[in-house]
Every structure is written in C-alpha cells, then in structure tokens.
Design a protein around this motif. Structure first.
Motif, PDB file in Angstrom:
ATOM      1  N   TRP A 159       0.833  -1.208   0.000  1.00 30.68           N
ATOM      2  CA  TRP A 159       0.000   0.000   0.000  1.00 30.68           C
ATOM      3  C   TRP A 159       0.868   1.259   0.000  1.00 30.68           C
ATOM      4  N   ARG A 160       1.894   1.258   0.828  1.00 29.77           N
ATOM      5  CA  ARG A 160       2.770   2.435   0.896  1.00 29.77           C
ATOM      6  C   ARG A 160       3.479   2.659  -0.436  1.00 29.77           C
ATOM      7  N   ASN A 161       4.002   1.576  -1.017  1.00 28.00           N
ATOM      8  CA  ASN A 161       4.684   1.703  -2.311  1.00 28.00           C
ATOM      9  C   ASN A 161       3.758   2.268  -3.386  1.00 28.00           C
ATOM     10  N   ALA A 176       6.916   9.191   8.521  1.00 27.92           N
ATOM     11  CA  ALA A 176       8.284   9.236   7.994  1.00 27.92           C
ATOM     12  C   ALA A 176       9.109   8.065   8.517  1.00 27.92           C
ATOM     13  N   LYS A 177       9.987   7.535   7.668  1.00 26.68           N
ATOM     14  CA  LYS A 177      10.883   6.450   8.069  1.00 26.68           C
ATOM     15  C   LYS A 177      12.095   7.033   8.793  1.00 26.68           C
ATOM     16  N   HIS A 178      12.708   6.220   9.684  1.00 28.26           N
ATOM     17  CA  HIS A 178      13.878   6.650  10.436  1.00 28.26           C
ATOM     18  C   HIS A 178      15.090   5.800  10.053  1.00 28.26           C
ATOM     19  N   THR A 179      16.180   6.418   9.684  1.00 24.05           N
ATOM     20  CA  THR A 179      17.413   5.698   9.359  1.00 24.05           C
ATOM     21  C   THR A 179      18.162   5.379  10.653  1.00 24.05           C
ATOM     22  N   ILE A 180      18.497   4.095  10.852  1.00 21.02           N
ATOM     23  CA  ILE A 180      19.169   3.688  12.094  1.00 21.02           C
ATOM     24  C   ILE A 180      20.576   3.153  11.853  1.00 21.02           C
ATOM     25  N   GLY A 181      21.028   3.105  10.598  1.00 22.73           N
ATOM     26  CA  GLY A 181      22.383   2.627  10.331  1.00 22.73           C
ATOM     27  C   GLY A 181      22.520   2.065   8.936  1.00 22.73           C
ATOM     28  N   ASN A 182      23.549   1.261   8.722  1.00 24.98           N
ATOM     29  CA  ASN A 182      23.813   0.639   7.431  1.00 24.98           C
ATOM     30  C   ASN A 182      23.934  -0.876   7.580  1.00 24.98           C
ATOM     31  N   ARG A 183      23.566  -1.599   6.525  1.00 22.55           N
ATOM     32  CA  ARG A 183      23.691  -3.053   6.493  1.00 22.55           C
ATOM     33  C   ARG A 183      24.642  -3.425   5.371  1.00 22.55           C
ATOM     34  N   SER A 184      25.554  -4.351   5.653  1.00 24.26           N
ATOM     35  CA  SER A 184      26.512  -4.781   4.632  1.00 24.26           C
ATOM     36  C   SER A 184      26.114  -6.133   4.056  1.00 24.26           C
ATOM     37  N   TYR A 185      26.424  -6.332   2.793  1.00 18.06           N
ATOM     38  CA  TYR A 185      26.172  -7.589   2.101  1.00 18.06           C
ATOM     39  C   TYR A 185      27.446  -8.046   1.408  1.00 18.06           C
ATOM     40  N   VAL A 186      27.724  -9.331   1.510  1.00 20.86           N
ATOM     41  CA  VAL A 186      28.860  -9.904   0.803  1.00 20.86           C
ATOM     42  C   VAL A 186      28.340 -10.531  -0.483  1.00 20.86           C
ATOM     43  N   VAL A 188      19.669   1.176   6.615  1.00 24.06           N
ATOM     44  CA  VAL A 188      18.660   0.423   7.354  1.00 24.06           C
ATOM     45  C   VAL A 188      17.653   1.435   7.887  1.00 24.06           C
ATOM     46  N   GLU A 189      16.412   1.331   7.415  1.00 31.23           N
ATOM     47  CA  GLU A 189      15.377   2.268   7.822  1.00 31.23           C
ATOM     48  C   GLU A 189      14.276   1.557   8.600  1.00 31.23           C
ATOM     49  N   VAL A 190      13.705   2.256   9.556  1.00 32.99           N
ATOM     50  CA  VAL A 190      12.597   1.743  10.346  1.00 32.99           C
ATOM     51  C   VAL A 190      11.332   2.492   9.946  1.00 32.99           C
ATOM     52  N   ASP A 191      10.286   1.737   9.603  1.00 29.54           N
ATOM     53  CA  ASP A 191       9.011   2.327   9.233  1.00 29.54           C
ATOM     54  C   ASP A 191       8.065   2.190  10.428  1.00 29.54           C
ATOM     55  N   PRO A 192       7.647   3.290  11.036  1.00 25.94           N
ATOM     56  CA  PRO A 192       6.763   3.222  12.213  1.00 25.94           C
ATOM     57  C   PRO A 192       5.431   2.531  11.944  1.00 25.94           C
TER      58      PRO A 192
END
Length: 410
Positions: free
Chosen positions: A102-104, A122-132, A146-150
């Motif tokens: 729905w949000r998209n 609004a979404k909140h950015t809490i850091g970064n995620r790494s991928y190999v 890395v974002e948190v959607d309330p």
C-alpha cells in the motif's frame, strides 16, 4: 464494486472494476513489472500477483467505505483497518506485506503527480547493512541504509528454517496431493527438492538442448556416458545474470521414466495442435497440453496446503534441499552440527543455490541444530527425565536420524 482481474496468456494480471480498467492500479502494476529491483532484473509473475492481491484487499476496503483510494487517510482509515485486521487474527508478517504494498503504491502516485490524501509516517534511518556478494570471479561488499518504518508491526526474527522444511513423510504427503491435481506438479516438486532450485529456475529445465544449454543431454545419453550429473544454466530470480546448478542424472532418470515417457507425449501432442507444429514444446505441460506457468505451480501448492492443513509454498522445497545437504555434510564428515563450519558449507551451497548471504547458510545449519536440540531437551529436562547416562548421545543421534532418514534403522 470490488476489484476483479483477468489474466493474460503469459499470466500477467489486469485489474478491472465492473469491466472497466482500474486506473491507476493498472499503470502501477505495469510499472512494477518493468522497474528493476534492488538486486537487478525484474519481478517474477508470482510477486506481481502478490502485489495485486494486497492492493485488492485495500481497494475492496475503500469500496466498502464508499470511498475512492484517493479519498482515504492514514489516521482515519488505514489505522482503523489495521486494528480490524489485527482483531481478526492477521499475523504481523502478513500485515507488513500488505502495508508495504500500500505504501509503495501511494509513493508511486506521488512520483506520478496523482493526487490523494494518504500520508504515511516518515521512516527513520538507524544505520547501514553490509552484504557480501560475488561477481566476475571476485568478492565484494555493498552497503545500504537500514530504515525503520513506524507503520510496520514488530516481528520476531527467524533464526532457522525448522518450520519450513519437509521430512520424508511430509514430502510424500505433499507429492500425493499434487499428483491428485496433476502429476506434472508432483514431478516439478521432485525436481525442486533434488536441485534446490526456486520455482522460477526449475521451470527452465529443458527437455533437450536449447539456447541456454546447448550441451544439455537427455537421460538415456547421460546413462550411456555414465556421468552422475550435468550443469543447468538458468536465469535466476531478478533476471540479472546467468547461474549454474548441478542436476543429478538419477533425478533426471526419475523424471524421464515417470513423466517424460509416460504423461508428456500426449500432452505434447495437445500442445502442438493448439500452437502448431513449429517451435519447441515446453517440458512442463498440464493435462490439457497447456504450458505450466509459475502461477499454476503456486496455485497447486495452495490447494495442497488446504488439504494437508499446513501452509506449504514451493520455497519450502529449497529450504528442505539445503537443510538436508547440511545434515548429510555433517554426517559424512563425522562432525557435530556447528556454526564453525559455516564458511566451508557456504562456499558449496552458494554455487548450487545461487545465493550470496552467509546468514542464509547459517540458518540452514541452525535448522539441523534445532532438530538435534528438540531431541536433546526432553531427555535433559529436570524432574521429567530420570536417567542421564552415557547412552544419551546415541538416543539423540537416533532421534535426529529418524527426522532426516525415517527409513533408516537407527
């Protein structure tokens, strides 16, 4: 009026309301089908069908309120619907799937300049995620925010796939139900559980040589050569690149003897009558001689799930394959299941399964550990188990073996 759909020849969904195209949802689904996803390539038909299903839930709710999608608000309407779904027992994971769709959709409306009253938190950015990852013969590391959607519900993280693997008895029951619908689905499931391929990969297995697999051999030729496997080149989920996986000669032998030489000839004749005698006939055909699409396989699994009383998706077979590979790896090497072997197992699984995230491999190892722990705990619980002696490890081994190898005397 509620949202309905028609399906094109290749399985694409076209939504309509009362026989009229449902704009702008039609354009949004086209956008979703054409727009590349983060890992590259485009969305599969089943993903698009899921998006449609989630949007139908929302559009039908708006219709029940007598409002258009553009007239509803987050605070008044979406939160009320959220509470209603929660009271009806909807699981957090399912709601989050709805909410993201729905949000998209509304964010796409914003990008297209389509007016509406919906405003998400609004979404909140809490850091970064790494991928190999691995590409062009080299290893690389990538990062994303890395974002948190309330608006999302909290869910517990899953550390293993214990609830998403099938032991021998479970798989036989699934095969029986798929066979009742159409034997072709049973054979597709068999090839999935013996290769670890996703449903989009197994549907690409050819009958004989084709453009992607010019050296593909049929089972009788493999048997003459005395080889144990051949490599399948396929286009993975996302359609970004080509991958390879091993397909065992023994598995192709089962397919050849029980489907290709038994059911398929009549189906191929029906296919040729409908499509003409020119062109290649697909491997997977239903009883009416129609090519089997991804949506057909998912529908067959849904029907089987209802009968079995357990939600089973095609992806369970991929989890099953990987978990058994890990189990037999430890058994063959005489090791106790342990995350210390993650690197060795990951290097082997990532090639066959086509995944890069080492965390996924850890989940397969934890699955085997989980089966073992469920055997240990009843024997160790205080005030229940009276005797704990030196024969306990043998009892645990027997319990684990019964899960993975029920036909083997332990």
């Amino acid at each position: 009026m509620v949202l309905e759909f028609v399906r094109t020849d290749i399985g694409l969904i076209v939504p309509h309301i009362g026989g009229k195209l449902a704009f702008p949802l039609v354009n949004y689904l086209i956008h979703q089908s054409k727009t590349p996803i983060k890992r590259g390539g485009t969305r599969e038909l089943q993903t698009l069908e899921n998006i449609y299903s989630y949007m139908k839930i929302w559009f039908d709710y708006c219709s029940d309120l007598g409002l258009g999608y553009e007239m509803v608000t987050y605070e008044v309407h979406l939160e009320a619907f959220h509470s209603s779904l929660k009271n009806r027992g909807l699981k957090s994971g399912s709601y989050n799937n709805y909410y993201r769709a729905w949000r998209n959709f509304y964010e796409w409306c914003d990008s297209e300049g389509i007016p509406h009253l919906m405003r998400f938190p609004a979404k909140h950015t809490i850091g970064n995620r790494s991928y190999v990852g691995y590409g062009n013969g080299s290893k690389f590391v990538s990062f994303e925010k890395v974002e948190v959607d309330p608006g999302l519900e909290s869910t517990s993280s899953v550390s293993d796939y214990k609830e998403k693997i099938l032991n021998h008895e479970d798989f036989e029951a699934l095969s029986e139900e798929l066979n009742k619908q159409d034997p072709v689905f049973k054979h597709i499931a068999y090839m999935m559980v013996t290769t670890g391929l996703r449903v989009g990969g197994v549907i690409q297995i050819p009958v004989g040589a084709n453009a992607l697999n010019p050296k593909w051999l049929r089972y009788p030729d493999l048997q003459k050569k005395g080889v144990n496997f051949q490599k399948l080149v396929y286009i993975p989920k996302g359609r970004k690149r080509k991958l390879e996986c091993l397909v065992l000669t023994e598995a192709l032998g089962v397919l050849h003897n029980n489907y290709i030489t038994q059911d398929r000839p009549k189906r191929a004749d029906l296919f040729r009558k409908k499509k003409g005698s020119h062109g290649l006939v697909p491997l997977w055909l239903n009883v009416n001689g129609k090519k089997v699409y991804l949506c057909d396989i998912w529908a067959a699994f849904r029907a089987a799930s209802k009968v079995l009383g357990r939600h089973i998706t095609p992806h369970f077979l991929r989890h099953t394959y990987a978990s058994y590979i890990v189990y037999y790896y430890f058994k063959a090497n005489g090791f106790s299941p342990n995350l210390a072997y993650t690197h060795d197992i990951h290097e082997q699984l990532r090639i066959q399964l086509g995944h890069c995230d080492v965390e996924t491999t850890k989940k397969y190892i934890r699955t085997v550990i989980s089966v073992k722990m469920e055997t240990w705990l009843p024997l160790l619980t205080p005030y229940v188990q009276q005797v704990v002696d030196t024969h306990l490890p043998e009892q645990v081994l027997a319990g684990v073996t019964r899960f993975f190898e029920p036909h083997v005397d332990s």
